[in-house]
Scaffold this motif. Structure first.
Motif, PDB file in Angstrom:
ATOM      1  N   ARG A   1       7.124  12.515   1.712  1.00 47.90           N
ATOM      2  CA  ARG A   1       8.259  13.244   2.274  1.00 47.90           C
ATOM      3  C   ARG A   1       7.790  14.354   3.214  1.00 47.90           C
ATOM      4  NH1 ARG A   1      13.352  13.154  -1.319  1.00 47.90           N
ATOM      5  NH2 ARG A   1      12.868  11.625  -2.938  1.00 47.90           N
ATOM      6  N   ALA A   2       8.591  14.598   4.238  1.00 48.19           N
ATOM      7  CA  ALA A   2       8.440  15.805   5.043  1.00 48.19           C
ATOM      8  C   ALA A   2       9.257  16.906   4.370  1.00 48.19           C
ATOM      9  CB  ALA A   2       8.920  15.576   6.467  1.00 48.19           C
ATOM     10  N   VAL A   3       8.813  18.149   4.522  1.00 48.48           N
ATOM     11  CA  VAL A   3       9.401  19.268   3.797  1.00 48.48           C
ATOM     12  C   VAL A   3       9.929  20.308   4.783  1.00 48.48           C
ATOM     13  CG1 VAL A   3       8.890  21.206   2.244  1.00 48.48           C
ATOM     14  CG2 VAL A   3       7.910  18.941   1.790  1.00 48.48           C
ATOM     15  N   LEU A   4      11.109  20.839   4.465  1.00 48.05           N
ATOM     16  CA  LEU A   4      11.626  22.009   5.159  1.00 48.05           C
ATOM     17  C   LEU A   4      11.785  23.104   4.107  1.00 48.05           C
ATOM     18  CD1 LEU A   4      12.334  22.452   8.154  1.00 48.05           C
ATOM     19  CD2 LEU A   4      14.740  22.192   7.535  1.00 48.05           C
TER      20      LEU A   4
ATOM     21  N   THR B   1      20.102  25.198  15.418  1.00 51.19           N
ATOM     22  CA  THR B   1      20.095  24.268  14.295  1.00 51.19           C
ATOM     23  C   THR B   1      19.665  22.878  14.730  1.00 51.19           C
ATOM     24  OG1 THR B   1      21.862  25.516  13.224  1.00 51.19           O
ATOM     25  CG2 THR B   1      21.492  23.272  12.450  1.00 51.19           C
ATOM     26  N   GLU B   2      20.176  22.415  15.846  1.00 50.27           N
ATOM     27  CA  GLU B   2      19.862  21.059  16.288  1.00 50.27           C
ATOM     28  C   GLU B   2      18.410  20.918  16.737  1.00 50.27           C
ATOM     29  OE1 GLU B   2      21.834  18.506  15.641  1.00 50.27           O
ATOM     30  OE2 GLU B   2      22.997  20.082  14.681  1.00 50.27           O
ATOM     31  N   ARG B   3      17.797  22.001  17.127  1.00 48.19           N
ATOM     32  CA  ARG B   3      16.357  21.938  17.431  1.00 48.19           C
ATOM     33  C   ARG B   3      15.564  21.637  16.159  1.00 48.19           C
ATOM     34  NH1 ARG B   3      12.555  27.171  18.767  1.00 48.19           N
ATOM     35  NH2 ARG B   3      10.555  26.120  18.451  1.00 48.19           N
ATOM     36  N   ILE B   4      15.923  22.313  15.071  1.00 52.29           N
ATOM     37  CA  ILE B   4      15.244  22.062  13.796  1.00 52.29           C
ATOM     38  C   ILE B   4      15.522  20.643  13.325  1.00 52.29           C
ATOM     39  CG2 ILE B   4      15.076  22.775  11.384  1.00 52.29           C
ATOM     40  CD1 ILE B   4      15.777  25.610  12.282  1.00 52.29           C
ATOM     41  N   VAL B   5      16.757  20.198  13.465  1.00 53.95           N
ATOM     42  CA  VAL B   5      17.124  18.825  13.093  1.00 53.95           C
ATOM     43  C   VAL B   5      16.293  17.825  13.876  1.00 53.95           C
ATOM     44  CG1 VAL B   5      18.964  17.096  13.195  1.00 53.95           C
ATOM     45  CG2 VAL B   5      19.458  19.398  12.338  1.00 53.95           C
ATOM     46  N   ASP B   6      16.175  18.040  15.183  1.00 53.00           N
ATOM     47  CA  ASP B   6      15.434  17.111  16.034  1.00 53.00           C
ATOM     48  C   ASP B   6      13.949  17.118  15.700  1.00 53.00           C
ATOM     49  OD1 ASP B   6      15.312  15.290  18.397  1.00 53.00           O
ATOM     50  OD2 ASP B   6      14.063  16.903  19.206  1.00 53.00           O
ATOM     51  N   ASP B   7      13.376  18.302  15.475  1.00 49.78           N
ATOM     52  CA  ASP B   7      11.965  18.385  15.100  1.00 49.78           C
ATOM     53  C   ASP B   7      11.722  17.639  13.787  1.00 49.78           C
ATOM     54  OD1 ASP B   7      11.363  19.899  17.317  1.00 49.78           O
ATOM     55  OD2 ASP B   7      11.304  21.813  16.253  1.00 49.78           O
ATOM     56  N   PHE B   8      12.610  17.835  12.831  1.00 48.83           N
ATOM     57  CA  PHE B   8      12.452  17.184  11.533  1.00 48.83           C
ATOM     58  C   PHE B   8      12.538  15.666  11.685  1.00 48.83           C
ATOM     59  CE2 PHE B   8      13.456  15.722   7.287  1.00 48.83           C
ATOM     60  CZ  PHE B   8      12.690  16.546   6.478  1.00 48.83           C
ATOM     61  N   ARG B   9      13.490  15.209  12.463  1.00 48.61           N
ATOM     62  CA  ARG B   9      13.664  13.776  12.701  1.00 48.61           C
ATOM     63  C   ARG B   9      12.393  13.160  13.293  1.00 48.61           C
ATOM     64  NH1 ARG B   9      17.384  14.145  16.177  1.00 48.61           N
ATOM     65  NH2 ARG B   9      19.244  13.711  14.883  1.00 48.61           N
ATOM     66  N   ARG B  10      11.833  13.832  14.283  1.00 52.69           N
ATOM     67  CA  ARG B  10      10.626  13.332  14.933  1.00 52.69           C
ATOM     68  C   ARG B  10       9.456  13.252  13.960  1.00 52.69           C
ATOM     69  NH1 ARG B  10       9.530  17.144  19.794  1.00 52.69           N
ATOM     70  NH2 ARG B  10       7.720  15.739  20.032  1.00 52.69           N
ATOM     71  N   VAL B  11       9.324  14.249  13.112  1.00 54.82           N
ATOM     72  CA  VAL B  11       8.226  14.259  12.146  1.00 54.82           C
ATOM     73  C   VAL B  11       8.380  13.150  11.118  1.00 54.82           C
ATOM     74  CG1 VAL B  11       7.205  15.600  10.257  1.00 54.82           C
ATOM     75  CG2 VAL B  11       7.663  16.705  12.464  1.00 54.82           C
ATOM     76  N   VAL B  12       9.595  12.964  10.619  1.00 56.93           N
ATOM     77  CA  VAL B  12       9.828  11.958   9.579  1.00 56.93           C
ATOM     78  C   VAL B  12       9.673  10.541  10.123  1.00 56.93           C
ATOM     79  CG1 VAL B  12      11.578  10.940   8.071  1.00 56.93           C
ATOM     80  CG2 VAL B  12      11.298  13.417   8.146  1.00 56.93           C
ATOM     81  N   THR B  13      10.178  10.302  11.329  1.00 56.36           N
ATOM     82  CA  THR B  13      10.238   8.941  11.841  1.00 56.36           C
ATOM     83  C   THR B  13       9.025   8.540  12.682  1.00 56.36           C
ATOM     84  OG1 THR B  13      11.501   9.671  13.795  1.00 56.36           O
ATOM     85  CG2 THR B  13      12.749   8.991  11.844  1.00 56.36           C
ATOM     86  N   ALA B  14       8.051   9.450  12.811  1.00 57.71           N
ATOM     87  CA  ALA B  14       6.868   9.117  13.628  1.00 57.71           C
ATOM     88  C   ALA B  14       6.083   7.950  13.036  1.00 57.71           C
ATOM     89  CB  ALA B  14       5.975  10.352  13.717  1.00 57.71           C
TER      90      ALA B  14
END
Length: 228
Positions: A78-81, A215-228
């Motif tokens: 898992r990626a973590v926030l 907020t959407e910047r954090i969402v996008d960063d998280f998405r990129r990390v998880v789906t890489a």
């Protein structure tokens, strides 16, 4: 020796020995360990973990599930926030932090990677933030506790929380007089730090001004990390 000097000395030692730090230990790794590029701007020499460093290893109880939660347990899965907060926050800073984690939780569910996400909100006010208080706070903030990827972290005592925040993040926690706020005996100075950690336990992004970060910047960063 302060934490930043320690990290640098550890990195230098590892390079001299031709080795890298073991998972779960403080260290600085190469850029190939991250999905996101280094940030375009850096803010001086912060004491908290930054891009390319390992997330500190610590374990904190979740009073709602009865589990002991460690970031290291998520490595490879898992990626973590992560962020820190307290439910009695009187001026909107902590609700803004929780909002950003909650939005990531919502998008992860919508886009099908909720099982690859871990949202960790750590209180530094365990005296007031009991299990019932945290559960009610989750309801108020729209957190989905049934998703299985959200954990409220509550140190065993105020003193334990102070030590944990100082040792791992270089953040000084201290009670201040809360008389300026209605019905508050004490309050805390705010640290709006959010950390995004990849599945290898490496910090991808530190958002030191979390409540002011889109907020959407954090969402996008998280998405990129998880789906890489």
């Amino acid at each position: 020796m302060d934490r930043r000097r320690f990290l640098r000395s550890l990195a230098a030692t590892g390079a001299a020995a031709g080795t890298t730090a073991l998972a779960g230990c403080a260290g600085v790794l190469g850029d190939d360990t991250t999905v996101l590029d280094p940030p375009e701007q850096t803010r001086g020499d912060p004491v908290h973990p930054i891009h390319g460093e390992e997330m500190p290893a610590f374990t904190v109880p979740d009073p709602l599930t009865g589990d002991d939660i460690s970031v290291a347990d998520y490595e490879g899965e898992r990626a973590v926030l992560w962020t820190s907060f307290y439910t009695s926050c009187p001026d909107g800073v902590c609700p803004a932090l929780i909002l950003r984690l909650r939005r990531v939780q919502e998008v992860a569910a919508e886009e099908g990677y909720g099982d690859e996400a871990a949202l960790l909100a750590q209180t530094f006010d365990p005296e007031r933030d009991t299990a019932p208080v945290l559960r009610e706070y989750a309801n108020q903030r729209g957190v989905d506790l049934d998703a299985g990827n959200w954990h409220f972290l509550r140190p065993e005592s105020y003193e334990a929380g102070v030590e944990l925040m100082d040792d791992n993040f270089g953040l000084k926690i201290q009670k201040t007089n809360g008389e300026q706020y209605a019905n508050l005996e004490y309050a805390f100075p705010h640290y709006g730090l959010i950390l995004l950690v990849n599945k290898q336990g490496i910090v991808e992004r530190a958002y030191p001004r979390g409540p002011a970060t889109e907020t959407e910047r954090i969402v996008d960063d998280f998405r990129r990390v998880v789906t890489a």
